[in-house]
Scaffold this motif. Structure first.
Motif, PDB file in Angstrom:
ATOM      1  N   PHE A  42       0.815  -1.207   0.000  1.00 54.09           N
ATOM      2  CA  PHE A  42       0.000   0.000   0.000  1.00 54.09           C
ATOM      3  C   PHE A  42       0.852   1.263   0.000  1.00 54.09           C
ATOM      4  O   PHE A  42       0.544   2.233  -0.695  1.00 54.09           O
ATOM      5  N   THR A  43       1.928   1.245   0.776  1.00 56.02           N
ATOM      6  CA  THR A  43       2.765   2.447   0.888  1.00 56.02           C
ATOM      7  C   THR A  43       3.425   2.787  -0.440  1.00 56.02           C
ATOM      8  O   THR A  43       3.413   3.943  -0.890  1.00 56.02           O
ATOM      9  N   ARG A  44       4.022   1.772  -1.106  1.00 62.20           N
ATOM     10  CA  ARG A  44       4.673   2.030  -2.385  1.00 62.20           C
ATOM     11  C   ARG A  44       3.670   2.488  -3.439  1.00 62.20           C
ATOM     12  O   ARG A  44       3.952   3.368  -4.256  1.00 62.20           O
ATOM     13  N   ALA A  45       2.472   1.891  -3.413  1.00 57.72           N
ATOM     14  CA  ALA A  45       1.443   2.296  -4.375  1.00 57.72           C
ATOM     15  C   ALA A  45       1.036   3.742  -4.147  1.00 57.72           C
ATOM     16  O   ALA A  45       0.875   4.516  -5.096  1.00 57.72           O
ATOM     17  N   ALA A  46       0.885   4.128  -2.879  1.00 58.06           N
ATOM     18  CA  ALA A  46       0.503   5.502  -2.561  1.00 58.06           C
ATOM     19  C   ALA A  46       1.572   6.489  -3.021  1.00 58.06           C
ATOM     20  O   ALA A  46       1.262   7.563  -3.549  1.00 58.06           O
ATOM     21  N   GLU A  47       2.841   6.118  -2.832  1.00 54.30           N
ATOM     22  CA  GLU A  47       3.932   6.991  -3.271  1.00 54.30           C
ATOM     23  C   GLU A  47       3.915   7.140  -4.790  1.00 54.30           C
ATOM     24  O   GLU A  47       4.127   8.237  -5.315  1.00 54.30           O
ATOM     25  N   ARG A  48       3.651   6.048  -5.496  1.00 54.52           N
ATOM     26  CA  ARG A  48       3.608   6.115  -6.963  1.00 54.52           C
ATOM     27  C   ARG A  48       2.443   6.981  -7.439  1.00 54.52           C
ATOM     28  O   ARG A  48       2.553   7.696  -8.447  1.00 54.52           O
ATOM     29  N   LEU A  49       1.325   6.925  -6.699  1.00 47.12           N
ATOM     30  CA  LEU A  49       0.141   7.681  -7.089  1.00 47.12           C
ATOM     31  C   LEU A  49       0.153   9.114  -6.557  1.00 47.12           C
ATOM     32  O   LEU A  49      -0.732   9.904  -6.894  1.00 47.12           O
ATOM     33  N   HIS A  50       1.126   9.407  -5.666  1.00 43.70           N
ATOM     34  CA  HIS A  50       1.251  10.731  -5.058  1.00 43.70           C
ATOM     35  C   HIS A  50       0.014  11.086  -4.228  1.00 43.70           C
ATOM     36  O   HIS A  50      -0.510  12.206  -4.293  1.00 43.70           O
ATOM     37  N   VAL A  51      -0.459  10.098  -3.465  1.00 42.39           N
ATOM     38  CA  VAL A  51      -1.584  10.321  -2.548  1.00 42.39           C
ATOM     39  C   VAL A  51      -1.222   9.719  -1.200  1.00 42.39           C
ATOM     40  O   VAL A  51      -0.273   8.939  -1.075  1.00 42.39           O
TER      41      VAL A  51
END
Length: 293
Positions: A18-27
């Motif tokens: 979840f953390t890496r996905a959020a960083e990629r999505l900038h949210v």
């Protein structure tokens, strides 16, 4: 159901975190979690297994993922189609290739495409043919260069062959077969063989030919890089099976293989079914023109 929820779900599925996905999505990460939980409530089943150290897809998640990618691709494609009408092609495409494809051919394809469509972002990855085809089917790759054997069949994937040449057995200077010009495949029954791994087109050709001759090949060495296969054969560590164009040079003796003859094929592969973005369509057309014509 919102497109944002599908976008967050696909990102977490790809990053397994979840953390890496959020960083990629900038949210913010809590926002990603909340949106995916809302999506799961609407569908009535959990899509992600959060109990392990990494996030994995549930059975329902694996079933939903291709449709989520297709939905996002359709939206992106509709936007790109409008851009195309105004002469502003843009977007993103992903190309995959096997390591045995000549690097110059891939570089020329990418260079030509980029010059024609400078607004389209291009990514390139390498893998074996089976995994590349899986990525094409899943929508993770728009176009792939793969190797085929005579009986290769990939349902749901369109293929365009652009290389079709004999494969030969290659041996070093001191090999007992070094003076032979041609041998039947059964002559290699008791020899140590050097080959690409299972899942590659070259390996499929070898395995199929040996099976037709009634034996299982004795693979002594495996290498992902055909250049390494060639170097091991040159050093006398076994017999390598390679396309004719690669089995040449000092210290390496090519031997034609018969009964059955081996042929190596390279093909462009893309998804035959499902939505294809305008950028991907442009890439496919360009790839066919560059490599097949």
């Amino acid at each position: 159901m919102e497109l944002r929820q599908l976008e967050y779900f696909v990102a977490v599925a790809e990053d397994a975190n979840f953390t890496r996905a959020a960083e990629r999505l900038h949210v913010a990460q809590p926002g990603v979690s909340a949106q995916i939980k809302q999506l799961e409530r609407e569908l009535g089943l959990p899509l992600l297994d959060r109990t392990g150290r990494t996030v994995t897809l549930t059975e329902a998640g694996a079933a939903v993922l291709p449709f989520a990618r297709a939905a996002l691709g359709a939206v992106a494609g509709s936007k790109q189609a409008v851009d195309e009408l105004t002469g502003m092609v843009r977007g993103r495409v992903a190309i995959g290739t096997i390591t045995s494809c000549p690097a110059v051919a891939i570089a020329d394809l990418i260079d030509g495409f980029h010059r024609t469509y400078p607004g389209i972002e291009i990514t390139l990855s390498q893998d074996n043919s089976d995994r590349l085809v899986d990525s094409v089917r899943a929508g993770a790759l728009d176009l792939a260069v793969i190797a085929l054997s005579s009986s290769t069949s990939y349902p749901g994937v369109a293929l365009k062959i652009f290389v079709d040449e004999p494969m030969v057995a290659a041996v070093g200077d001191g090999d007992p077969f070094a003076g032979r010009e041609s041998l039947p495949i059964k002559a290699f029954r008791d020899r140590d063989l050097i080959s690409m791994p299972v899942g590659t087109g070259i390996r499929s050709c070898v395995d199929e030919a040996c099976a037709l001759a009634g034996f299982t090949p004795r693979i002594a060495f495996e290498a992902n890089d055909p250049n390494m296969v060639m170097q091991l054969a040159r050093r006398g560590l076994g017999v390598a099976f390679l396309p004719t164009s690669m089995a040449a040079g000092p210290g390496l003796h090519p031997i034609a293989v018969a009964s059955p003859a081996l042929r190596g094929q390279l093909a462009l592969a893309w998804r035959a079914d499902g939505p294809i973005s305008p950028a991907a369509t442009a890439l496919i057309d360009h790839g066919i023109a560059a490599l097949v014509s």
